[in-house]
Design an enzyme around this catalytic site. Structure first.
Site, short mmCIF file in Angstrom:
data_model
loop_
_atom_site.label_atom_id
_atom_site.label_comp_id
_atom_site.label_asym_id
_atom_site.label_seq_id
_atom_site.Cartn_x
_atom_site.Cartn_y
_atom_site.Cartn_z
N HIS A 188 -7.88 -5.50 0.13
CA HIS A 188 -6.63 -4.74 0.18
C HIS A 188 -5.72 -5.17 1.31
O HIS A 188 -4.49 -5.16 1.18
CB HIS A 188 -6.95 -3.25 0.31
CG HIS A 188 -5.73 -2.38 0.32
ND1 HIS A 188 -4.85 -2.30 -0.74
CD2 HIS A 188 -5.23 -1.56 1.29
CE1 HIS A 188 -3.87 -1.46 -0.44
NE2 HIS A 188 -4.07 -1.01 0.79
N SER A 248 0.84 -1.18 0.00
CA SER A 248 0.00 0.00 0.00
C SER A 248 0.89 1.25 0.00
O SER A 248 1.71 1.42 -0.90
CB SER A 248 -0.94 -0.03 1.22
OG SER A 248 -1.96 0.91 1.11
N ASP A 299 -8.77 -6.95 -4.30
CA ASP A 299 -8.42 -5.60 -3.84
C ASP A 299 -9.09 -4.58 -4.75
O ASP A 299 -8.64 -4.32 -5.86
CB ASP A 299 -6.90 -5.43 -3.85
CG ASP A 299 -6.45 -4.09 -3.27
OD1 ASP A 299 -7.30 -3.25 -2.95
OD2 ASP A 299 -5.22 -3.90 -3.16
#
Length: 377
Positions: free
Chosen positions: A351, A159, A318
C-alpha cells in the site's frame, strides 16, 4: 521520504518551507455542527500564475500533514512527497502552484481534538465534533477560495488523500480539471473497517484513555502504539516483509522479541506516539470508514456529474486497497464517459507504494499532468 538520488533531490528541492495557518470564521459540518473558528494548516510551493489557473491541491493520507515537500528549518527529513514535488519533478514547482493542507480532525495544525475550546480554554479532545471526508474537502475549499482560485488544475492524493480527491470531483465538479486517485477506494470494505476498529479498540483499552479526555502527561501511548503497529502491517506487502526481515531464529525467553519484524513494529509504534494524537487517530480512521460514494450503480450515479479527467493508480501488491477497488472507480467513470487513465503498477512495496520513490510513477504523474487532452462536457 528518501530519494533514489539524495544529491539530485537536494538540488531540485523547493528548499526551506514553513507551515502556515489560515483562520476562517466557521465551517458547518455534514452533521450540522459548526467549527468556530476554523483553522487550516497549509504549505505552498511554487508561484500562483496571474490567471490563477496553475494550482494543484495535494491531499495527504491518514498520518500525513501539510508538510509535503521541502525542509523545515533545522530538520534533515523532507516532506512526505518530496520526491514528486519540486522544480522539474512530477508536480513541477516551476510550472505549478502546489497547495498541501492538514485535514481537519488531524493533529498537525488544522482544527481538531487538540484545538482549544473557546468556551473552556482547554483542548476539545474527544468533545470535538465528528468530521467526514466531505468536511475535510469543504475546509480545503475555503483555503482554495482564500487564494482567489476558482478552478484547480488538479487535485491529487493517495489512500485517504485519494478519497479526498475523489470527493472534490463530486462536491465541486466545476472547480477542478484533473483528479489523481492513487491506492484508494470509493468506500471501505468490511475488512478495511475491521482493521481500523482493532486499532481504535487498542486505544480505547489503554488505561490512560479516560474517555478521550487524557492529559498530555498521561496519554494512551501504549494503545496508540499498538494501533500504529496494526496499521503498519497492512501498509506493507508480504514480499517486502520477507525481504526486509526474513525469519530470525528465536532466542532468549518469552519476554524477548523473537523476530526482527517484531522489533521493527515496536519501533514504528513507539515513534508514532511522539508525533500523533490518539484522539485524532480515532477521528481520522472513523472518517475513512464512514466515507462512501458506493460501488456499482450507486458509484456510477455519484460520479455522473464530475467534469474532470482522471488518473487512477493501483498497485498489484496492495492488499489493503486492492486493485479491484480502483477498477470499480474506473468502471463507473467509463460508464459516465469520463476520460480516465488507469495504471496498475507491479510495485512490490504494498500500500505504501504511492509514497515511495519510483521513476516509473514519477513519469506517469508527469505525463498525465502535462498531456494536452481537453475535457469537453
Amino acid at each position: 521520504m528518501p530519494t533514489n538520488d539524495p544529491k539530485e533531490s537536494a538540488e531540485s528541492s523547493v528548499g526551506i518551507v514553513e507551515t502556515k495557518i489560515q483562520r476562517f470564521d466557521s465551517l458547518t459540518l455534514e452533521s450540522g455542527e459548526t467549527i468556530t473558528p476554523l483553522e487550516v494548516a497549509y504549505e505552498t510551493y511554487g508561484s500562483l500564475s496571474p490567471k490563477k489557473d496553475n494550482a494543484i491541491l495535494v491531499c495527504h493520507a491518514l498520518s500525513g500533514d501539510a508538510h509535503a515537500a521541502g525542509y523545515h528549518t533545522g530538520e534533515k527529513r523532507p516532506g512526505w512527497w518530496d520526491f514528486y514535488i519540486g522544480p522539474g519533478k512530477s508536480f513541477d514547482t516551476d510550472k505549478y502552484f502546489i497547495i498541501s493542507t492538514n485535514v481537519i480532525g488531524g493533529c498537525k495544525g488544522s482544527s481538531g481534538p487538540l484545538t482549544t475550546n473557546g468556551k473552556t480554554g482547554k483542548p476539545f479532545q474527544s468533545s470535538f465534533p465528528f468530521v467526514s471526508i466531505a468536511d475535510m474537502v469543504n475546509a480545503q475549499e475555503k483555503l482554495v477560495s482564500y487564494f482567489g482560485i476558482e478552478t484547480l488544475f488538479a487535485v491529487a492524493g493517495g489512500s485517504m488523500g485519494g478519497m479526498q480527491a475523489l470527493q472534490w470531483s463530486v462536491s465541486f465538479p466545476d472547480r477542478l480539471k484533473n483528479c489523481i486517485v492513487m491506492a484508494s477506494s470509493s468506500e471501505h470494505s468490511a475488512q478495511q473497517i475491521a482493521f481500523n476498529e482493532v486499532g481504535r479498540q487498542a486505544i480505547l483499552s489503554d488505561p490512560n484513555w479516560n474517555q478521550g479526555m487524557y492529559s498530555h502527561e498521561s496519554r494512551p501511548s501504549k494503545g496508540l502504539a499498538l494501533a500504529r503497529m496494526m496499521g503498519h502491517i497492512t501498509y506493507l506487502s508480504d514480499e517486502v516483509m520477507r525481504e526486509k526481515f526474513g525469519r530470525k531464529p528465536p532466542k532468549g525467553n518469552i519476554q524477548s522479541t523473537d523476530f526482527a519484524v517484531g522489533s521493527y513494529l515496536i519501533y514504528q509504534g513507539e515513534s508514532f506516539v511522539d508525533r500523533f494524537d490518539a484522539n485524532s487517530y480515532i477521528y481520522v480512521t472513523k472518517a475513512l470508514d464512514h466515507f462512501s460514494l458506493g460501488t456499482g450503480k450507486e458509484l456510477t450515479a455519484a460520479l455522473s456529474k464530475v467534469k474532470c479527467r482522471f488518473l487512477v493508480v493501483a498497485y498489484t501488491s496492495d492488499w489493503l486497497y486492492p486493485p479491484y477497488q480502483s477498477e470499480e472507480i474506473v468502471k463507473s467513470l467509463e460508464v459516465n464517459a469520463i476520460p480516465v487513465t488507469f495504471v496498475e503498477l507491479n510495485n512490490p512495496a504494498g500500500h505504501d507504494s504511492f509514497l515511495l520513490p519510483s521513476e516509473e510513477q514519477k513519469s506517469i504523474l508527469h505525463d498525465f499532468l502535462n498531456s494536452t487532452d481537453e475535457v469537453n462536457f
